[in-house]
Write a protein that holds these residues in place. Structure first.
Motif, PDB file in Angstrom:
ATOM      1  N   THR A  30       0.854  -1.184   0.000  1.00  0.00           N
ATOM      2  CA  THR A  30       0.000   0.000   0.000  1.00  0.00           C
ATOM      3  C   THR A  30       0.887   1.229   0.000  1.00  0.00           C
ATOM      4  OG1 THR A  30      -1.546  -1.244   1.376  1.00  0.00           O
ATOM      5  CG2 THR A  30      -1.918   1.110   1.238  1.00  0.00           C
ATOM      6  N   CYS A  31       0.521   2.251  -0.765  1.00  0.00           N
ATOM      7  CA  CYS A  31       1.291   3.495  -0.782  1.00  0.00           C
ATOM      8  C   CYS A  31       1.073   4.233   0.547  1.00  0.00           C
ATOM      9  CB  CYS A  31       0.847   4.374  -1.946  1.00  0.00           C
ATOM     10  SG  CYS A  31       1.590   6.015  -1.898  1.00  0.00           S
ATOM     11  N   ASP A  32       2.177   4.663   1.165  1.00  0.00           N
ATOM     12  CA  ASP A  32       2.040   5.342   2.469  1.00  0.00           C
ATOM     13  C   ASP A  32       1.533   6.775   2.311  1.00  0.00           C
ATOM     14  OD1 ASP A  32       4.260   6.652   1.514  1.00  0.00           O
ATOM     15  OD2 ASP A  32       5.587   6.106   3.178  1.00  0.00           O
ATOM     16  N   THR A  33       1.419   7.229   1.064  1.00  0.00           N
ATOM     17  CA  THR A  33       0.938   8.594   0.840  1.00  0.00           C
ATOM     18  C   THR A  33      -0.490   8.606   0.295  1.00  0.00           C
ATOM     19  OG1 THR A  33       3.203   9.308   0.446  1.00  0.00           O
ATOM     20  CG2 THR A  33       1.460  10.790  -0.315  1.00  0.00           C
ATOM     21  N   CYS A  34      -0.706   7.912  -0.832  1.00  0.00           N
ATOM     22  CA  CYS A  34      -2.068   7.943  -1.413  1.00  0.00           C
ATOM     23  C   CYS A  34      -2.914   6.759  -0.947  1.00  0.00           C
ATOM     24  CB  CYS A  34      -2.015   8.014  -2.934  1.00  0.00           C
ATOM     25  SG  CYS A  34      -1.409   6.516  -3.737  1.00  0.00           S
ATOM     26  N   GLN A  35      -2.318   5.811  -0.204  1.00  0.00           N
ATOM     27  CA  GLN A  35      -3.048   4.665   0.389  1.00  0.00           C
ATOM     28  C   GLN A  35      -3.571   3.676  -0.652  1.00  0.00           C
ATOM     29  OE1 GLN A  35      -2.787   4.395   3.608  1.00  0.00           O
ATOM     30  NE2 GLN A  35      -1.938   6.438   3.766  1.00  0.00           N
ATOM     31  N   PRO A  68       8.982   2.978  -4.986  1.00  0.00           N
ATOM     32  CA  PRO A  68       8.203   4.226  -5.047  1.00  0.00           C
ATOM     33  C   PRO A  68       6.797   3.962  -5.594  1.00  0.00           C
ATOM     34  CG  PRO A  68       9.811   4.129  -6.834  1.00  0.00           C
ATOM     35  CD  PRO A  68      10.070   2.932  -5.965  1.00  0.00           C
ATOM     36  N   CYS A  69       5.844   4.797  -5.195  1.00  0.00           N
ATOM     37  CA  CYS A  69       4.470   4.641  -5.665  1.00  0.00           C
ATOM     38  C   CYS A  69       4.425   4.783  -7.188  1.00  0.00           C
ATOM     39  CB  CYS A  69       3.579   5.708  -5.012  1.00  0.00           C
ATOM     40  SG  CYS A  69       1.884   5.690  -5.631  1.00  0.00           S
ATOM     41  N   PRO A  70       3.877   3.777  -7.900  1.00  0.00           N
ATOM     42  CA  PRO A  70       3.814   3.852  -9.371  1.00  0.00           C
ATOM     43  C   PRO A  70       2.966   5.016  -9.868  1.00  0.00           C
ATOM     44  CG  PRO A  70       3.250   1.646  -8.587  1.00  0.00           C
ATOM     45  CD  PRO A  70       3.295   2.535  -7.386  1.00  0.00           C
ATOM     46  N   GLY A 129       3.307   7.972  -8.918  1.00  0.00           N
ATOM     47  CA  GLY A 129       4.102   9.198  -8.864  1.00  0.00           C
ATOM     48  C   GLY A 129       3.654  10.174  -7.801  1.00  0.00           C
ATOM     49  N   THR A 130       3.089   9.650  -6.713  1.00  0.00           N
ATOM     50  CA  THR A 130       2.635  10.556  -5.656  1.00  0.00           C
ATOM     51  C   THR A 130       3.783  10.901  -4.703  1.00  0.00           C
ATOM     52  OG1 THR A 130       1.977   8.658  -4.295  1.00  0.00           O
ATOM     53  CG2 THR A 130       0.272   9.658  -5.673  1.00  0.00           C
ATOM     54  N   GLY A 131       4.961  10.312  -4.942  1.00  0.00           N
ATOM     55  CA  GLY A 131       6.097  10.562  -4.064  1.00  0.00           C
ATOM     56  C   GLY A 131       6.096   9.659  -2.847  1.00  0.00           C
TER      57      GLY A 131
HETATM   58 ZN   LIG Z   1       0.854   6.777  -3.917  1.00  0.00          ZN
END
Ligand SMILES: [Zn+2]
Length: 212
Positions: free
Chosen positions: A129-134, A145-147, A149-151
């Motif tokens: 799971t992306c820690d930024t966009c979830q 890295p989140c594919p 591109g959310t950083g």
């Molecule tokens: Zn993300």
């Protein structure tokens, strides 16, 4: 037609339940959904359930079965219903049988999704799971890295660690074996399908079993 779905976490039971329900033109009922709906509607049982949830307690079987009984009595359920996550324990199987009987209906089938634990561990531990966009991803390593591109960075939830998954599977097997035995002893039509394969393959097997 009333069908109870049983299957381990990660077997795709929820998605397959939707697909079977759509193909048969009947609704799918999941315990969580009817519980939330009853709470939102503010019914007597919904308010009782909310009391338990607000205190962080499990909602007791009697309350869930009462809510299930109200849901099953709705006219849109007359043709049939797929029950997902409604029966996990023997007392719940007994309770549901009583509800179905009281409504003058019959439980037509218990459909079991079979899949090896090792495959489920591979499948579920492959989730990140992306820690930024979830957003959830499969087949990507933690730390990537989140594919999108959310950083953000992909992380694996504690629930998706192999040992946590094995634990959930142990609980599932310990609870489900007696439930299946109970259904067999009570003459239920228990059908097992192989849940390994593409979504379409598994749906085809499930529909073949239900229409048999
Ligand atoms: Zn993300």
């Amino acid at each position: 037609m009333i069908v109870v779905l049983l299957g381990p976490p990660g077997a795709g039971k929820g998605t397959q339940g939707e697909r079977i329900a759509d193909a048969l033109g009947i609704p799918k009922i999941a315990t969580g959904d009817v519980l939330r709906a009853a709470v939102k509607a503010g019914t007597e049982l919904g308010l009782a359930a909310k009391g338990f949830m607000d205190r962080g307690d499990l909602v007791p079987d009697e309350v869930i079965l009462g809510i299930m009984r109200e849901a099953l009595a709705q006219p849109e359920q007359a043709k049939g219903v797929i029950l997902d996550g409604v029966v996990r324990t023997v007392p719940q199987a007994e309770g549901l049988a009583a509800v179905v009987r009281a409504l003058g209906r019959t439980l037509d089938m218990v459909l079991v999704f079979d899949i090896a634990d090792d495959l489920l561990v591979d499948r579920l531990s492959g989730r990140t799971t992306c820690d930024t966009c979830q957003k959830p991803f499969t087949g990507l390593r933690p730390g990537a890295p989140c594919p999108d591109g959310t950083g953000g960075t992909l992380v694996r939830r504690k629930d998706d660690e192999p040992e946590a998954i094995r634990n959930r599977l142990r609980v599932y097997h310990a609870q489900t074996a007696p439930v299946l035995q109970w259904y067999v002893e009570h003459g239920a039509n228990v059908q097992r399908i192989d849940a390994v394969g593409s979504f379409d393959e598994v749906t085809a097997r499930a529909l073949a079993a239900v229409r048999r």
